[in-house]
Structure formats: C-alpha cells, structure tokens
Design a protein around this motif. Structure first.
Motif, mmCIF file in Angstrom:
data_model
loop_
_atom_site.group_PDB
_atom_site.id
_atom_site.type_symbol
_atom_site.label_atom_id
_atom_site.label_comp_id
_atom_site.label_asym_id
_atom_site.label_seq_id
_atom_site.Cartn_x
_atom_site.Cartn_y
_atom_site.Cartn_z
ATOM 1 N N ASP A 67 0.818 -1.210 0.000
ATOM 2 C CA ASP A 67 0.000 0.000 0.000
ATOM 3 C C ASP A 67 0.851 1.258 0.000
ATOM 4 O O ASP A 67 0.385 2.329 -0.382
ATOM 5 C CB ASP A 67 -0.944 0.014 1.203
ATOM 6 N N GLY A 68 2.082 1.159 0.454
ATOM 7 C CA GLY A 68 3.040 2.243 0.373
ATOM 8 C C GLY A 68 2.823 3.396 1.339
ATOM 9 O O GLY A 68 1.954 3.377 2.207
ATOM 10 N N GLU A 69 3.648 4.394 1.137
ATOM 11 C CA GLU A 69 3.666 5.567 2.009
ATOM 12 C C GLU A 69 2.389 6.392 1.896
ATOM 13 O O GLU A 69 1.972 7.025 2.861
ATOM 14 C CB GLU A 69 4.892 6.425 1.695
ATOM 15 N N GLU A 70 1.767 6.374 0.722
ATOM 16 C CA GLU A 70 0.536 7.156 0.535
ATOM 17 C C GLU A 70 -0.562 6.675 1.480
ATOM 18 O O GLU A 70 -1.293 7.467 2.069
ATOM 19 C CB GLU A 70 0.050 7.082 -0.917
ATOM 20 N N MET A 71 -0.676 5.352 1.643
ATOM 21 C CA MET A 71 -1.678 4.795 2.539
ATOM 22 C C MET A 71 -1.344 5.129 3.988
ATOM 23 O O MET A 71 -2.224 5.482 4.769
ATOM 24 C CB MET A 71 -1.797 3.283 2.373
ATOM 25 N N ALA A 72 -0.083 5.055 4.355
ATOM 26 C CA ALA A 72 0.332 5.400 5.715
ATOM 27 C C ALA A 72 -0.014 6.858 6.014
ATOM 28 O O ALA A 72 -0.514 7.181 7.096
ATOM 29 C CB ALA A 72 1.824 5.145 5.903
ATOM 30 N N ALA A 73 0.226 7.747 5.053
ATOM 31 C CA ALA A 73 -0.105 9.157 5.228
ATOM 32 C C ALA A 73 -1.608 9.347 5.394
ATOM 33 O O ALA A 73 -2.058 10.084 6.273
ATOM 34 C CB ALA A 73 0.405 9.980 4.052
#
Length: 111
Positions: A67-73
């Motif tokens: 899901d990457g950094e975008e999902m974490a953000a």
C-alpha cells in the motif's frame, strides 16, 4: 500474507477557528505537549506552538508494504482528524511526511 512495514508519519496543520475556551485549554496543557514529550506512537503525539498557529502529530503506522507511504499518510491524517474533531478543535491544511522505517538506509561511520 502481505509484508507489513512500520511508518513514522508527521502530520502538520494549522489551527482554524479556535474558540477562546479551546485556546485556553490548549495553552493550559502546552507543557504536556512540548518537544521533550514528543514521540511517535500509534495513537499519535500532539505538539504545537504557543502562538497557536500550527501543530504536528507524530504517528507510528503499521500497514501493508504494498500500500506504500501514501496509505500510511492517509491513515495518519484520518487519525489526526478524528482526534482533533473529538477534542472540538478546528484545523486546516493537513499535510504529511512519511518515513518507511523498514526500508530506511542506515549509514554507518567507517573507521
């Protein structure tokens, strides 16, 4: 099973439409939210300036690496919005900085 990564996310924003009561309460608890208390936690740690202009939340987010950094953000911003709304605090201009702790390169000093 998908690989999980741990992300450190800083959500920054500006206060908006604070009531006099909100301002008084924030200033009264400011010492509890100074830089010495600032940590990355799953529930988030809030810090802000005495002028009550801006704030930051620090979160630890664990999610699928795919899901990457975008999902974490997005997850961290959602948590920050929920906490601010629950406290009755107005905000605007949320933005995030994400660090993937599992892919972070550590530079060791050579001897």
């Amino acid at each position: 099973m998908a690989t999980q990564h741990t992300y450190r996310v800083i959500v920054r924003g500006k206060w908006d439409g604070l009531t006099p009561r909100s301002r008084t309460e924030l200033l009264a608890t400011m010492d509890d939210n100074d830089l010495a208390q600032l940590r990355f936690t799953p529930e988030g740690t809030l810090a802000y300036d005495r002028a009550l202009h801006s704030f930051s939340y620090r979160f630890v987010i664990v999610s699928d690496a795919a899901d990457g950094e975008e999902m974490a953000a997005a997850l961290a911003e959602d948590k920050a919005e929920q906490a601010l709304r629950a406290a009755g605090l107005g905000y605007r201009e949320l933005r995030s900085t994400v660090t993937d702790m599992d892919s972070m390169k550590i530079n060791r000093k050579s001897r």
